[in-house]
Design a protein around this motif. Structure first.
Motif, mmCIF file in Angstrom:
data_model
loop_
_atom_site.group_PDB
_atom_site.id
_atom_site.type_symbol
_atom_site.label_atom_id
_atom_site.label_comp_id
_atom_site.label_asym_id
_atom_site.label_seq_id
_atom_site.Cartn_x
_atom_site.Cartn_y
_atom_site.Cartn_z
ATOM 1 N N LEU A 235 0.871 -1.178 0.000
ATOM 2 C CA LEU A 235 0.000 0.000 0.000
ATOM 3 C C LEU A 235 0.909 1.230 0.000
ATOM 4 O O LEU A 235 1.178 1.843 1.025
ATOM 5 N N ARG A 236 1.390 1.562 -1.199
ATOM 6 C CA ARG A 236 2.398 2.610 -1.348
ATOM 7 C C ARG A 236 1.765 4.005 -1.419
ATOM 8 O O ARG A 236 0.598 4.156 -1.765
ATOM 9 N N HIS A 237 2.569 5.017 -1.108
ATOM 10 C CA HIS A 237 2.076 6.397 -1.078
ATOM 11 C C HIS A 237 1.427 6.808 -2.398
ATOM 12 O O HIS A 237 0.400 7.499 -2.406
ATOM 13 N N GLU A 238 2.007 6.394 -3.498
ATOM 14 C CA GLU A 238 1.475 6.799 -4.798
ATOM 15 C C GLU A 238 0.109 6.170 -5.105
ATOM 16 O O GLU A 238 -0.564 6.584 -6.046
ATOM 17 N N GLU A 239 -0.291 5.197 -4.301
ATOM 18 C CA GLU A 239 -1.595 4.549 -4.499
ATOM 19 C C GLU A 239 -2.676 5.096 -3.568
ATOM 20 O O GLU A 239 -3.837 4.704 -3.663
ATOM 21 N N PHE A 240 -2.282 5.970 -2.647
ATOM 22 C CA PHE A 240 -3.227 6.436 -1.630
ATOM 23 C C PHE A 240 -4.480 7.058 -2.241
ATOM 24 O O PHE A 240 -5.599 6.764 -1.816
ATOM 25 N N TYR A 241 -4.300 7.934 -3.239
ATOM 26 C CA TYR A 241 -5.463 8.635 -3.789
ATOM 27 C C TYR A 241 -6.439 7.671 -4.449
ATOM 28 O O TYR A 241 -7.643 7.682 -4.147
ATOM 29 N N VAL A 242 -5.937 6.819 -5.335
ATOM 30 C CA VAL A 242 -6.817 5.899 -6.081
ATOM 31 C C VAL A 242 -7.536 4.946 -5.120
ATOM 32 O O VAL A 242 -8.757 4.766 -5.202
ATOM 33 N N LYS A 243 -6.789 4.348 -4.201
ATOM 34 C CA LYS A 243 -7.405 3.396 -3.280
ATOM 35 C C LYS A 243 -8.265 4.092 -2.229
ATOM 36 O O LYS A 243 -9.262 3.545 -1.765
ATOM 37 N N GLY A 244 -7.870 5.320 -1.859
ATOM 38 C CA GLY A 244 -8.705 6.087 -0.935
ATOM 39 C C GLY A 244 -10.080 6.353 -1.512
ATOM 40 O O GLY A 244 -11.103 6.233 -0.824
ATOM 41 N N GLU A 245 -10.125 6.696 -2.791
ATOM 42 C CA GLU A 245 -11.407 6.937 -3.466
ATOM 43 C C GLU A 245 -12.245 5.673 -3.536
ATOM 44 O O GLU A 245 -13.478 5.704 -3.440
ATOM 45 N N ILE A 246 -11.603 4.522 -3.705
ATOM 46 C CA ILE A 246 -12.323 3.243 -3.736
ATOM 47 C C ILE A 246 -12.964 2.968 -2.375
ATOM 48 O O ILE A 246 -14.128 2.551 -2.283
ATOM 49 N N ILE A 247 -12.225 3.235 -1.312
ATOM 50 C CA ILE A 247 -12.759 3.007 0.037
ATOM 51 C C ILE A 247 -13.918 3.952 0.325
ATOM 52 O O ILE A 247 -14.916 3.562 0.945
ATOM 53 N N VAL A 248 -13.813 5.191 -0.132
ATOM 54 C CA VAL A 248 -14.916 6.152 0.019
ATOM 55 C C VAL A 248 -16.182 5.604 -0.628
ATOM 56 O O VAL A 248 -17.283 5.696 -0.077
ATOM 57 N N LYS A 249 -16.030 4.996 -1.801
ATOM 58 C CA LYS A 249 -17.172 4.431 -2.527
ATOM 59 C C LYS A 249 -17.850 3.324 -1.710
ATOM 60 O O LYS A 249 -19.079 3.284 -1.589
#
Length: 262
Positions: A235-249
């Motif tokens: 779970l790398r820093h560069e993936e935070f935004y994309v995966k964060g948005e998935i969790i929000v969904k």
């Protein structure tokens, strides 16, 4: 004549019941528990009265005692009562299918947690499909300042409530990345509110990253948080935004089940 009655102390009270509730409320603020002597000192109770009340609450499974440390803590029974009071339908029952779907998409361990008193408590988890995973028992408590569960909920609470919690928070340093300043923590809560998701950059456990988002009820109140946790290499820093948005969904999907209209 004004017939309105002032609501105050009832005409008939049960002193030991009141003392028992005070003990439960005190322990809800103490993550690591207290000894009987510490309870007596904190609440100015007599030794005999405190012993009888605590013994009864342990016998009825509302409290539990570690025989090694002698520390007394709230039990899983208290947790289950808290969960059931949050909604007519258990939030875990509403969330479990969504949690499994999130795990299937991102492959990482998924947690559901709430704030109870001044700490967080994990209600449920769905394990990662990877061989190396973080496993946490439901009922485990977590600190609010170093967790995405705490950040997600605190950032969306009414200001009066969040301020009251922050006032009594201790910013214990767990790793080199732990936020230990109340000012810095408040700034991060603003960022969480704006982004819609929270980040734990190895702040609770070194090398473990987490991403989480709030779960709202029908009144728009943050009743829980949903998050994933994984080793920093997955779970790398560069993936935070994309995966964060998935969790929000996925968190929004649970919120919708609870009656949230957005």
């Amino acid at each position: 004549m004004n017939n309105d009655k002032v609501v105050g102390k009832p005409a008939y009270s049960v002193p030991n019941l009141e003392r028992g509730l005070l003990i439960i409320e005190l322990l809800a603020t103490k993550t690591r528990g207290l000894t009987l002597a510490e309870i007596i000192e904190s609440l100015s109770l007599s030794k005999s009265s405190a012993f009888r009340i605590v013994s009864t609450l342990i016998y009825k499974n509302y409290l539990q005692k570690n025989e090694t440390t002698k520390k007394i803590t709230l039990s899983r029974k208290m947790l289950s009562l808290g969960i059931s009071s949050m909604n007519e339908q258990s939030i875990v029952e509403v969330s479990i299918d969504v949690m499994r779907a999130l795990r299937d998409e991102l492959k990482e361990s998924v947690m559901l947690g709430v704030i109870l008193g001044s700490t967080g408590t994990i209600l449920e988890q769905v394990s990662s499909s990877f061989p190396v995973k973080l496993f946490v028992e439901p009922g485990t408590q977590f600190s609010l300042h170093s967790s995405v569960g705490g950040k997600s909920i605190l950032a969306n609470l009414p200001k009066e409530e969040s301020s009251a919690i922050l006032k009594n928070m201790s910013f214990t340093k767990f790793t080199k990345n732990t936020i230990v300043s109340k000012v810095a923590f408040k700034e991060q809560l603003k960022e969480v509110k704006e982004m819609g998701y929270a980040v734990d950059n190895g702040e609770d456990i070194q090398g473990i990253h987490c991403l989480g988002a709030p779960v709202f009820n029908e009144h728009g109140y943050p009743v829980a948080a949903l998050w994933i946790t994984a080793p920093h290499g997955r779970l790398r820093h560069e993936e935070f935004y994309v995966k964060g948005e998935i969790i929000v969904k996925y968190a929004l999907e649970i919120s919708t089940k609870l009656g949230y209209l957005g």
